[in-house]
Design a protein around this motif. Structure first.
Motif, short mmCIF file in Angstrom:
data_model
loop_
_atom_site.label_atom_id
_atom_site.label_comp_id
_atom_site.label_asym_id
_atom_site.label_seq_id
_atom_site.Cartn_x
_atom_site.Cartn_y
_atom_site.Cartn_z
N ALA A 340 43.23 47.89 39.16
CA ALA A 340 44.46 47.81 38.37
C ALA A 340 45.24 46.81 39.25
O ALA A 340 46.11 46.01 38.61
CB ALA A 340 45.28 48.95 38.35
N ASP A 341 45.26 46.59 40.52
CA ASP A 341 46.14 45.81 41.30
C ASP A 341 45.65 44.20 41.14
O ASP A 341 46.35 43.40 40.65
CB ASP A 341 45.96 45.95 42.74
CG ASP A 341 46.78 45.16 43.49
OD1 ASP A 341 47.71 44.55 43.01
OD2 ASP A 341 46.64 45.01 44.72
N CYS A 342 44.42 44.05 40.63
CA CYS A 342 43.73 42.80 40.42
C CYS A 342 44.19 42.37 39.11
O CYS A 342 44.45 41.04 38.86
CB CYS A 342 42.30 42.85 40.55
SG CYS A 342 41.57 43.09 42.17
N ALA A 343 43.97 43.33 38.05
CA ALA A 343 44.57 42.93 36.89
C ALA A 343 46.06 42.81 36.74
O ALA A 343 46.47 41.67 36.04
CB ALA A 343 44.41 44.23 35.64
N LEU A 344 47.08 43.34 37.50
CA LEU A 344 48.38 43.05 37.91
C LEU A 344 48.50 41.85 38.35
O LEU A 344 49.43 41.23 37.93
CB LEU A 344 49.03 44.24 38.29
CG LEU A 344 50.58 44.04 38.26
CD1 LEU A 344 51.07 44.04 37.05
CD2 LEU A 344 51.17 45.28 38.99
N GLU A 345 47.63 41.36 39.41
CA GLU A 345 47.99 40.01 39.94
C GLU A 345 47.53 38.95 38.89
O GLU A 345 48.50 38.11 38.84
CB GLU A 345 46.90 40.05 41.03
CG GLU A 345 47.07 38.60 41.81
CD GLU A 345 45.63 38.50 42.82
OE1 GLU A 345 45.94 37.61 43.72
OE2 GLU A 345 44.83 39.23 42.63
N ALA A 346 46.69 39.21 37.93
CA ALA A 346 46.67 38.20 37.00
C ALA A 346 47.72 38.01 35.91
O ALA A 346 48.21 37.03 35.46
CB ALA A 346 45.16 38.59 36.31
N LEU A 347 48.16 39.21 35.73
CA LEU A 347 49.36 39.49 34.67
C LEU A 347 50.41 38.71 35.22
O LEU A 347 51.24 38.37 34.29
CB LEU A 347 49.39 40.93 34.25
CG LEU A 347 50.58 41.18 33.47
CD1 LEU A 347 50.09 40.81 32.06
CD2 LEU A 347 50.77 42.52 33.05
#
Length: 711
Positions: A340-347
């Protein structure tokens, strides 16, 4: 081979007086003995050791050329022949043609063993034939090598050997090999040969047409087809093709590149998409239009949530152009843990307004996203463009008030608050509490968010920190006091306390003294005492500090005699290869002095032979002795530097300083092209900073073009 005679000859060489990557080459005879010994394990270890010492990461040395004949004799006698022929090829690859350098001696030594290498092109073992074809090509001895390679090509049937032969011919004769490569594109050839043919077509300068496009797509994924090749420069073929086509910098090649990438990014095979993602990231680093041209494939990349994480790195480079990915990223970022952290980083890069509330929801477990939100992805400082969010402000206050954040996280939270300014004023209590633990980062944020009614109390807290707080935070606290109240007493005291010869903060203290100007007159003795005492042996930090001290002395006293001799010493001592930024700072300091720095003109003119130094040198010479410059010549030198990203920011500044009369019509066209061309000017450095830095440079170039056209 008479082994005893061979070893005696080895021992007779002055290895201890020769150098390799780790110093004395006294260990080389032992490795040569091991190669000729009975132990397979020892021989394998010797090969590895020689790669690490006489061919260290592609570099060659004085001992390398001396070792070549012995390596060749061992190979010819059947000792580790394939390994040693490959080693000879690596030595030739690391060498150079002509001159009297170690590199030239190494290549010449391998050329001297071409008879052995070319004989091995016809060896019975295909592995040895591959190594020999590649090694022969690395010598660049085209007249001797090409006839042998062409002859072998006509009869060779092994796919990997054919691929190596084709690559070797393309290396020696790119345009002349294009016809052979085109004929080898057909489906009747093995994939290893076809991908080598595609690469040879690119190296030969052929236009990328439908046949090449179709062949590449039919072969994806392609990395496996080259993993056994000797040629390591082309071990990612799709990425190599994309880079080569974009570097041609033509509309046709860009269209071909992005058509290919779009199709590859939509490939049904996950391995093919992975290769395409890396190639697309390369495109983003090279081409200004990449984010727009690649955005069409984003939706396809995010179609399968299981495959989406592979695209995150590309999405961060596409930024808001990848906004279509936001809904999928929001769903993935709402999950748990590192995924989830990786996805949020991209977001954060794609849709920061949608990322802020998600970051607030689970701030303590989103370190990657927090780092991105603070701007660490684009330069290491807070980025005020990340949207203010009340929920995130509350989450930061809660986090700062807990025992959870470590020092690094605290700094990031503080930077984000400081970037929000007065909107984050509610966090004043938490920032004040965080001051002892983060004395360098918190003062600036306190000054940024502090509302008027709390300035006196905050300034009192910071004044105490500037006087008795942690040593490394006193300057920051004193600067914040000045910003809040205009009082300079704490700053003068803090600067004086850091002006110790060789101290870690001398350079910063001198810079702040310069900002104070004549008000810092009392610091002049301390500034002079802080100058380095070891002239002739100063390191880069010492030279940099002396430049700042010289600049401060000039700003405070307006006496060139206090500053110019210091700058003259730095300009004389700094070595261009290793201290080019120091030289640039010294030249800028001289420019601020102006005509009174005329004694520095000869040293500054000497910098005009180094492209990296040209921008700052021209800027200084224009300020000190404008008559010493040939305007059009200087403009041409500056454009040369800017086009090659050799201190391009200063080059554009210097162009504007020269004024429109220095620019010819051709210069104006080059400046316009610099601003409007597709190929990035900035194409090296930390990947996450390349595109933002290039966009800033592009805007600077556009402004310079407007200024010089309208002046």
């Amino acid at each position: 081979m008479d082994l005893a005679s061979f070893l005696a000859d080895v021992d007779a060489q002055p290895w201890a007086d020769l150098q390799h990557a780790y110093g004395s080459a006294a260990d080389v005879p032992g490795h040569l003995r091991a190669l000729a010994g009975d132990s397979e394990e020892a021989a394998s270890e010797a090969v590895s050791e020689l790669y690490g010492s006489i061919l260290h990461q592609g570099s060659v040395y004085g001992a390398t050329a001396r070792a070549v004949p012995y390596l060749a004799r061992l190979a010819g006698a059947g000792y580790r022949t394939e390994d040693l022929v490959a080693l000879l090829g690596g030595i030739a690859e690391g060498g150079a043609d002509g001159g009297d350098s170690d590199e030239a001696a190494c290549r010449a030594a391998v050329v001297g063993e071409l008879a052995l290498i070319l004989t091995a092109v016809d060896a019975g073992d295909p592995g040895l034939r591959r190594a020999a074809a590649w090694a022969a090509a690395m010598t660049n001895a085209a007249e001797q090598v090409l006839p042998v390679l062409h002859r072998r090509w006509k009869t060779e049937t092994d796919p990997l050997v054919r691929a190596e032969l084709l690559g070797a011919m393309a290396h020696l004769d790119p345009s002349g090999t294009a016809g052979t490569a085109t004929a080898a594109l057909g489906a009747d050839e093995p994939g290893e040969v076809r991908i080598a043919a595609l690469l040879a077509c690119v190296d030969g300068g052929l236009p990328w047409g439908p046949a090449h496009h179709g062949a590449m797509l039919s072969l994806l994924p392609v990395n496996g087809l080259v993993e056994d090749r000797m040629d390591l420069e082309r071990n990612e073929p799709l990425q190599y093709v994309v880079e080569a086509l974009l570097l041609r910098d033509t509309d046709a090649d860009r269209d071909a590149t992005y058509t290919l990438l779009d199709a590859a990014l939509r490939n049904a095979d996950p391995e093919a998409r992975e290769e395409a993602l890396w190639a697309a990231e390369t495109a983003c680093l090279l081409s200004r239009s990449a984010p727009e041209r690649l955005s069409g494939a984003v939706e396809a990349l995010m179609a399968d949530p299981a495959d989406a994480p592979a695209a995150y790195s590309l999405l961060t480079k596409l930024g808001v152009r990848a906004a279509v990915a936001a809904p999928a990223l929001v769903r993935l970022a709402a999950g748990e843990g590192d995924p989830a952290d990786c996805a949020l980083e991209a977001l954060v890069a794609v849709a920061p307004d949608r990322a802020a509330p998600l970051l607030a929801r689970d701030l303590g477990r989103r370190p990657r996203a927090l780092r991105a939100a603070c701007g660490f992805l684009i330069g290491g400082t807070a980025d005020s463009s990340f949207p203010y969010d009340p929920a995130l402000l509350d989450a930061i206050r809660t986090r700062l008030g807990s025992d959870g954040p470590d020092a690094d996280e605290t700094v990031r939270l503080v930077l984000l608050l400081g970037a929000w300014g007065s909107r984050a004023s509610a966090a004043l209590p938490e920032l004040r509490s965080a001051l002892p633990g983060s004395p360098k980062a918190v003062p600036k944020a306190l000054a940024a968010i502090c509302p008027p009614e709390h300035r006196a109390a905050t300034a009192e807290l910071l004044t105490a920190a500037a006087r008795t707080g942690p040593e490394d935070g006193r300057l920051a606290a004193a600067v914040a006091v000045r910003e809040l109240t205009g009082e300079t007493g704490p700053l003068l005291a803090a600067v004086a306390g850091h002006l110790t010869p060789g101290g870690p903060a001398v350079r910063e203290a001198a810079r702040l003294a310069a900002e104070l100007g004549p008000e810092a007159t009392g610091l002049v003795p301390a500034l002079r005492s802080a100058l380095s005492e070891s002239e002739g042996t100063r390191n880069s930090p010492q030279l940099d500090a002396d430049v700042e001290i010289a600049a401060a002395l000039w700003r405070i006293t307006a006496d060139p005699e206090a500053a110019v001799p210091v700058l003259a010493g730095v300009l004389a001592e700094a070595e261009p290869t290793w201290t080019h930024w120091t030289l640039g700072r010294a030249a800028r300091a001289a420019a601020r002095i102006g005509g009174a720095a005329r004694p520095l003109v000869p040293a500054l003119e000497g910098l005009l032979t180094d492209r990296v130094q040209i921008p700052s040198a021209v800027l200084a010479l224009h300020a000190i002795a404008p008559e010493s410059l040939d305007g059009p010549r200087a403009a041409g030198l500056l454009l040369d530097a800017a086009e090659r990203d050799a201190d391009a920011v200063t080059a554009l500044e210097a162009l504007v300083a020269l004024g429109p009369t220095a620019l010819t019509a051709a210069h104006h066209r080059r400046l316009t092209a610099l601003a409007e061309r597709d190929r990035r000017v900035r194409a090296s450095g930390v990947e996450t900073r390349i595109a933002p830095a290039d966009e800033r440079l592009r805007e600077q170039a556009r402004e310079a073009a407007r200024t010089l056209a309208g002046a």
